[in-house]
Design an enzyme around this catalytic site. Structure first.
Site, PDB file in Angstrom:
ATOM      1  N   GLY A  17       0.935  -1.328  -0.270  1.00 21.11           N
ATOM      2  CA  GLY A  17      -0.199   0.122   0.456  1.00 21.11           C
ATOM      3  C   GLY A  17       0.770   0.988   0.318  1.00 21.11           C
ATOM      4  N   ILE A  18       0.315   2.639   0.589  1.00 19.33           N
ATOM      5  CA  ILE A  18       0.942   3.745   0.057  1.00 19.33           C
ATOM      6  C   ILE A  18       1.913   3.312   1.692  1.00 19.33           C
ATOM      7  CG2 ILE A  18      -0.306   4.780   1.775  1.00 19.33           C
ATOM      8  CD1 ILE A  18      -0.142   7.649  -0.077  1.00 19.33           C
ATOM      9  N   ALA A  19       2.433   2.998   2.091  1.00 17.24           N
ATOM     10  CA  ALA A  19       2.920   3.410   3.116  1.00 17.24           C
ATOM     11  C   ALA A  19       4.074   2.687   2.714  1.00 17.24           C
ATOM     12  CB  ALA A  19       2.932   2.791   4.621  1.00 17.24           C
ATOM     13  N   THR A  46      -5.578   1.142   0.256  1.00 19.21           N
ATOM     14  CA  THR A  46      -5.185   2.188  -0.182  1.00 19.21           C
ATOM     15  C   THR A  46      -5.853   2.375  -2.012  1.00 19.21           C
ATOM     16  OG1 THR A  46      -2.456   2.262   0.485  1.00 19.21           O
ATOM     17  CG2 THR A  46      -2.757   3.132  -1.559  1.00 19.21           C
ATOM     18  N   ASN A  47      -5.877   1.361  -2.878  1.00 13.73           N
ATOM     19  CA  ASN A  47      -6.259   1.591  -3.675  1.00 13.73           C
ATOM     20  C   ASN A  47      -7.560   1.405  -3.946  1.00 13.73           C
ATOM     21  OD1 ASN A  47      -6.269   0.690  -6.091  1.00 13.73           O
ATOM     22  ND2 ASN A  47      -7.325  -1.724  -6.063  1.00 13.73           N
ATOM     23  N   TYR A  48      -8.367   1.470  -2.546  1.00 16.30           N
ATOM     24  CA  TYR A  48     -10.156   1.795  -2.688  1.00 16.30           C
ATOM     25  C   TYR A  48     -10.198   3.090  -2.216  1.00 16.30           C
ATOM     26  CZ  TYR A  48      -9.795  -3.241  -3.626  1.00 16.30           C
ATOM     27  OH  TYR A  48      -9.785  -4.174  -3.592  1.00 16.30           O
ATOM     28  N   GLU A 121     -13.881  18.518   3.630  1.00 11.88           N
ATOM     29  CA  GLU A 121     -14.910  17.485   3.901  1.00 11.88           C
ATOM     30  C   GLU A 121     -14.768  17.837   5.830  1.00 11.88           C
ATOM     31  OE1 GLU A 121     -13.583  13.335   1.321  1.00 11.88           O
ATOM     32  OE2 GLU A 121     -11.593  13.738   3.672  1.00 11.88           O
ATOM     33  N   HIS A 238     -17.417   3.824   9.329  1.00 14.16           N
ATOM     34  CA  HIS A 238     -17.629   5.434   7.878  1.00 14.16           C
ATOM     35  C   HIS A 238     -19.224   5.430   7.539  1.00 14.16           C
ATOM     36  CE1 HIS A 238     -17.990   7.725   4.562  1.00 14.16           C
ATOM     37  NE2 HIS A 238     -16.224   7.463   4.238  1.00 14.16           N
ATOM     38  N   ARG A 286     -17.345  12.475  11.232  1.00 12.96           N
ATOM     39  CA  ARG A 286     -18.007  10.843  10.853  1.00 12.96           C
ATOM     40  C   ARG A 286     -18.160  10.162  12.399  1.00 12.96           C
ATOM     41  NH1 ARG A 286     -12.782   8.878   6.893  1.00 12.96           N
ATOM     42  NH2 ARG A 286     -14.168  10.274   5.939  1.00 12.96           N
ATOM     43  N   HIS A 347     -14.103   1.761   9.863  1.00 12.97           N
ATOM     44  CA  HIS A 347     -13.439   1.787   8.416  1.00 12.97           C
ATOM     45  C   HIS A 347     -11.566   2.135   8.046  1.00 12.97           C
ATOM     46  CE1 HIS A 347     -13.367   4.387   4.806  1.00 12.97           C
ATOM     47  NE2 HIS A 347     -12.116   5.648   5.411  1.00 12.97           N
ATOM     48  N   ARG A 382      -9.865  10.146  13.909  1.00 16.07           N
ATOM     49  CA  ARG A 382      -8.952  10.264  12.682  1.00 16.07           C
ATOM     50  C   ARG A 382      -9.611  11.469  12.255  1.00 16.07           C
ATOM     51  NH1 ARG A 382      -8.830   8.038   7.093  1.00 16.07           N
ATOM     52  NH2 ARG A 382     -10.606   7.687   7.109  1.00 16.07           N
ATOM     53  N   LEU A 388      -3.770   8.507   4.327  1.00 18.25           N
ATOM     54  CA  LEU A 388      -3.157   8.283   3.851  1.00 18.25           C
ATOM     55  C   LEU A 388      -1.211   9.255   3.737  1.00 18.25           C
ATOM     56  CD1 LEU A 388      -5.569   8.789   0.596  1.00 18.25           C
ATOM     57  CD2 LEU A 388      -4.182   6.873   1.404  1.00 18.25           C
TER      58      LEU A 388
HETATM   59  C1  LIG Z   1     -12.592   2.316   1.187  1.00 21.95           C
HETATM   60  C2  LIG Z   1     -11.591   3.434   1.537  1.00 21.95           C
HETATM   61  C3  LIG Z   1     -11.428   4.873   1.264  1.00 21.95           C
HETATM   62  C4  LIG Z   1     -10.784   5.537   2.257  1.00 21.95           C
HETATM   63  N1  LIG Z   1     -10.836   6.560   1.495  1.00 21.95           N
HETATM   64  C5  LIG Z   1      -9.320   7.023   1.921  1.00 21.95           C
HETATM   65  C6  LIG Z   1      -9.488   8.548   2.182  1.00 21.95           C
HETATM   66  O1  LIG Z   1     -10.128   9.509   1.034  1.00 21.95           O
HETATM   67  N2  LIG Z   1      -8.726   9.113   2.410  1.00 21.95           N
HETATM   68  C7  LIG Z   1      -7.726   8.928   3.224  1.00 21.95           C
HETATM   69  O2  LIG Z   1      -6.127   9.318   4.015  1.00 21.95           O
HETATM   70  N3  LIG Z   1      -7.852   7.548   3.424  1.00 21.95           N
HETATM   71  C8  LIG Z   1      -8.359   6.890   2.892  1.00 21.95           C
HETATM   72  N4  LIG Z   1      -8.853   5.760   3.764  1.00 21.95           N
HETATM   73  C9  LIG Z   1      -8.337   4.667   5.332  1.00 21.95           C
HETATM   74  C10 LIG Z   1      -6.410   4.382   3.496  1.00 21.95           C
HETATM   75  O3  LIG Z   1      -7.019   4.224   1.737  1.00 21.95           O
HETATM   76  C11 LIG Z   1      -5.867   4.019   4.547  1.00 21.95           C
HETATM   77  O4  LIG Z   1      -5.598   4.091   5.662  1.00 21.95           O
HETATM   78  C12 LIG Z   1      -4.240   3.561   4.163  1.00 21.95           C
HETATM   79  O5  LIG Z   1      -4.562   3.210   2.477  1.00 21.95           O
HETATM   80  C13 LIG Z   1      -3.544   2.844   4.070  1.00 21.95           C
HETATM   81  O6  LIG Z   1      -2.170   2.084   3.388  1.00 21.95           O
HETATM   82  P1  LIG Z   1      -1.252   1.450   3.984  1.00 21.95           P
HETATM   83  O7  LIG Z   1      -0.044   1.304   3.477  1.00 21.95           O
HETATM   84  O8  LIG Z   1      -0.818   0.813   5.298  1.00 21.95           O
HETATM   85  O9  LIG Z   1      -2.031  -0.282   3.877  1.00 21.95           O
HETATM   86  P2  LIG Z   1      -2.778  -0.769   2.820  1.00 21.95           P
HETATM   87  O10 LIG Z   1      -3.124   0.187   1.727  1.00 21.95           O
HETATM   88  O11 LIG Z   1      -4.573  -1.587   2.856  1.00 21.95           O
HETATM   89  O12 LIG Z   1      -1.678  -1.914   2.453  1.00 21.95           O
HETATM   90  C14 LIG Z   1      -1.484  -3.365   3.255  1.00 21.95           C
HETATM   91  C15 LIG Z   1      -0.449  -4.248   2.447  1.00 21.95           C
HETATM   92  O13 LIG Z   1       0.180  -5.262   2.753  1.00 21.95           O
HETATM   93  C16 LIG Z   1      -0.539  -6.190   2.867  1.00 21.95           C
HETATM   94  N5  LIG Z   1       0.028  -7.467   4.146  1.00 21.95           N
HETATM   95  C17 LIG Z   1      -0.887  -6.878   4.655  1.00 21.95           C
HETATM   96  N6  LIG Z   1      -0.401  -8.659   5.428  1.00 21.95           N
HETATM   97  C18 LIG Z   1       0.547  -9.484   4.498  1.00 21.95           C
HETATM   98  C19 LIG Z   1       0.665  -9.947   5.172  1.00 21.95           C
HETATM   99  N7  LIG Z   1       0.891 -11.017   6.244  1.00 21.95           N
HETATM  100  N8  LIG Z   1       1.879 -10.933   4.371  1.00 21.95           N
HETATM  101  C20 LIG Z   1       2.459  -9.984   3.018  1.00 21.95           C
HETATM  102  N9  LIG Z   1       1.421  -8.939   3.103  1.00 21.95           N
HETATM  103  C21 LIG Z   1       0.421  -8.076   3.324  1.00 21.95           C
HETATM  104  C22 LIG Z   1      -1.486  -5.885   2.313  1.00 21.95           C
HETATM  105  O14 LIG Z   1      -1.674  -7.258   0.870  1.00 21.95           O
HETATM  106  C23 LIG Z   1      -0.966  -4.970   1.231  1.00 21.95           C
HETATM  107  O15 LIG Z   1      -0.642  -4.466   0.247  1.00 21.95           O
HETATM  108  C24 LIG Z   1      -9.593   4.939   2.434  1.00 21.95           C
HETATM  109  C25 LIG Z   1      -9.903   3.608   3.443  1.00 21.95           C
HETATM  110  C26 LIG Z   1     -11.096   2.738   2.383  1.00 21.95           C
HETATM  111  C27 LIG Z   1     -10.907   1.432   2.197  1.00 21.95           C
END
Ligand SMILES: Cc1cc2nc3c(=O)[nH]c(=O)nc-3n(C[C@H](O)[C@H](O)[C@H](O)COP(=O)(O)OP(=O)(O)OC[C@H]3O[C@@H](n4cnc5c(N)ncnc54)[C@H](O)[C@@H]3O)c2cc1C
Length: 545
Positions: A17-19, A46-48, A121, A238, A286, A347, A382, A388
């Site tokens: 994901g983004i992190a 992140t994708n959603y 927002e 949400h 929210r 959410h 939050r 993000l």
């Molecule tokens: C529908 C939706 C809309 C949102 N809209 C917003 C928005 O508009 N603005 C905002 O700031 N935030 C929004 N959020 C929240 C935000 O998207 C997330 O908090 C953020 O994207 C999390 O990023 P991340 O990199 O931490 O994790 P993620 O993007 O969830 O990535 C996690 C990754 O870890 C991998 N993974 C997990 N467990 C394992 C494992 N055991 N082994 C290997 N890989 C693993 C997954 O496959 C994935 O690739 C939204 C969330 C959702 C669900």
């Protein structure tokens, strides 16, 4: 189970994901990087993401105003230093993303200058939501993957499931044990720094906007390895997910930005109700909106409410929200003509693995960023579109930090047989263990929704605690089985217990934690809820300790 030799990289990232991707992109300047991800590389929260990413870039805005809005949302628990760091770093990093090729929506002003189109927002006192129409997360994921793939020092291993962290006898993280889903082999990857970017825990709840990957693996792995975990009671629900249609285990989100554009919440009979709950009515924060909807649905016996955008300019709706418009149309709802049936859904988790301002956890050489981490930015609630941003800033700081790390001296691993934080001798998967895991997963999601959801009380939380303990006994049937589904279910159970344990300790209502037995804030609890191996989750609630 067959095992292969350990492979070594300078930096190991779990999650795409983004992190994880931002860390990988930046850390690759200092050495080789392996990104492990459990499905295809795009699959992530992140994708959603729809609404966007918050940063004070407008002329009438500043990091100081963004700071105030973030701190206000955090209800006394947001860490001022982290809030300052994140809000100040935001504009520069968002610009970096844009320059890297992430196509945020822009316009050209009267002076011929290109500017970000900024959304607004709830809780933000300025327009500061940078977005790519209403598929911001998809566009960020696309842009970051392209950037990461162009870095020769980065390898991405899809369909690899991280099972457990590997610690040495000095309790330092040396890497991770991974299941290669294609070969069925368990591999050990060692690195001088490991970054968890594993995302959230939404699948612990019956209704969630999170995709199936959101099973709290990183938080559970970290806790097993002894990392301090904080603030798991603060789950954001949400208020508006589409009612009645599930997309591969997740509810489709109707972005808050739709209310930002003027859509109004109504009960099923068409009457408005938000003005009875909050002065900002449909634009209230929210948590207030989610609680109001929950209360109206219970009072009226309705299973959804309506989000009405039919009075808004249809052209503007189609142009601003093409993803929402088309997705709803696919379900037979033209949102410019018919109100959208919506319900709240789990959410976002504000808590997670406690990290400092360099994204370091309490275990040496283990970093965490994004939704699996608790940096202190959000406190008890939050602010929309800050997650993000938080992921970006903390992953960036982690990448700066790891640049200066010396290689780890060779030390024996804590469990010489498996190398994992806890002994992980696995059994081969079988159908009956998967069936038990499926039952446990369904039950725990229902328990969390009913008793640790939007409105909580003491007896419900006790019931949840006891029911989860019963499920834990049944989980013994599958917790050692080498199957992704079984391991994810064990992790879901672990994070569900962390949520309930934290919620039972907070004998007040603050931010996203609402307990009707204590409906007000109580400053004896104006502190983070922390759980560590030394102070296990089962410890009794302690109001003053
Ligand atoms: C529908 C939706 C809309 C949102 N809209 C917003 C928005 O508009 N603005 C905002 O700031 N935030 C929004 N959020 C929240 C935000 O998207 C997330 O908090 C953020 O994207 C999390 O990023 P991340 O990199 O931490 O994790 P993620 O993007 O969830 O990535 C996690 C990754 O870890 C991998 N993974 C997990 N467990 C394992 C494992 N055991 N082994 C290997 N890989 C693993 C997954 O496959 C994935 O690739 C939204 C969330 C959702 C669900």
């Amino acid at each position: 189970m067959s095992q292969s030799e350990a492979s070594r990289f300078d930096y190991l990232v779990i999650g795409s994901g983004i992190a994880g991707l931002w860390f990988a992109y930046k850390a690759s300047r200092h050495g080789s990087v392996l990104v492990i991800t459990k499905k295809e590389d795009t699959e992530s929260n992140t994708n959603y993401a729809q609404g966007g990413i918050a940063a004070a870039v407008a002329e009438n805005d500043s990091a100081a105003i963004h700071r105030e809005d973030t701190a206000r949302a955090g209800q006394g628990l947001a860490d001022p230093e982290i809030v300052r760091l994140v809000t100040e770093a935001g504009p520069g990093l968002v610009r970096e993303l844009f320059d890297l090729g992430v196509k945020f929506t822009v316009y050209v002003d009267a002076q011929g200058q290109q500017r970000f189109d900024l959304g607004r927002e709830g809780g933000h006192h300025r327009r500061r939501i940078i977005h790519a129409q209403d598929f911001t997360g998809y566009e960020i994921e696309r842009g970051l993957l392209k950037a990461v793939h162009s870095q020769p020092g980065v390898t991405i291993s899809e369909e690899h499931f991280a099972l457990d962290l590997v610690l040495d006898q000095d309790e330092r993280c040396q890497g991770v044990r991974v299941l290669n889903k294609e070969t069925g082999r368990v591999e050990t990857v060692r690195a001088k720094a490991t970054m968890l970017g594993t995302g959230g825990i939404g699948q612990a709840y019956l209704h969630t906007t999170n995709p199936l990957i959101a099973t709290g693996d990183g938080i559970a792995m970290g806790e097993r390895a002894g990392v301090r975990v904080a603030n798991m009671e603060f789950i954001q629900f949400h208020p508006t997910s589409l009612y009645g249609h599930s997309l591969e285990g997740r509810a489709f989100l109707i972005s808050e930005a739709v209310r930002g554009e003027g859509a109004i919440l109504r009960a099923k009979d068409g009457s408005t109700f938000m003005e009875r709950y909050h002065p900002d009515a449909s634009l209230a924060p929210r948590d207030a909106v989610a609680r109001a909807i929950d209360s109206e649905m219970k009072k009226r016996g309705d299973n959804y409410v309506l989000l009405d955008a039919t009075h808004l300019d249809p052209e503007r709706i189609r142009e601003r929200f093409p993803n929402i418009y088309n997705r709803c149309l696919g379900f037979g709802i033209d949102i410019t003509k018919r109100p959208i049936p919506v319900v709240p859904a789990a959410h976002y988790v504000c808590g997670g693995l406690a990290i400092n301002s360099w994204a370091e956890t309490s275990v040496e050489r283990l970093f965490a960023a994004g939704e699996c981490a608790c940096s202190g930015l959000h406190g008890a609630n939050r602010l929309a579109s800050n997650s993000l941003l938080e992921a970006l800033v903390l992953a960036d700081r982690a990448a700066q930090r790891v640049g200066g790390l010396e290689p780890l001296p060779a030390r024996s691993l804590r469990d010489p047989e498996s190398g994992a934080a806890v002994s992980t001798a696995f059994d081969p998967p079988d159908e009956s263990s998967e069936a038990v895991a499926a039952e446990v997963r369904n039950e725990l999601r229902r328990i969390m929704w009913d008793y640790a959801g939007i409105v909580r009380n003491d007896s419900g939380l006790t019931k949840a605690w006891e029911s989860l303990a019963e499920l834990e006994e049944r989980a013994g049937r599958f917790s050692r089985h080498l199957s992704v589904f079984c391991q994810e279910t064990s992790n879901l159970l672990a994070v569900a217990q962390l949520v309930v344990a934290c919620a039972r300790r907070r004998l007040e209502s603050r931010g996203l934690h609402y307990n009707e037995d204590y409906p007000h804030k109580d400053d004896r609890f104006k502190k983070n809820t922390e759980i560590s191996r030394e102070e296990p989750a089962a410890a009794k609630p302690d109001p003053t300790g």
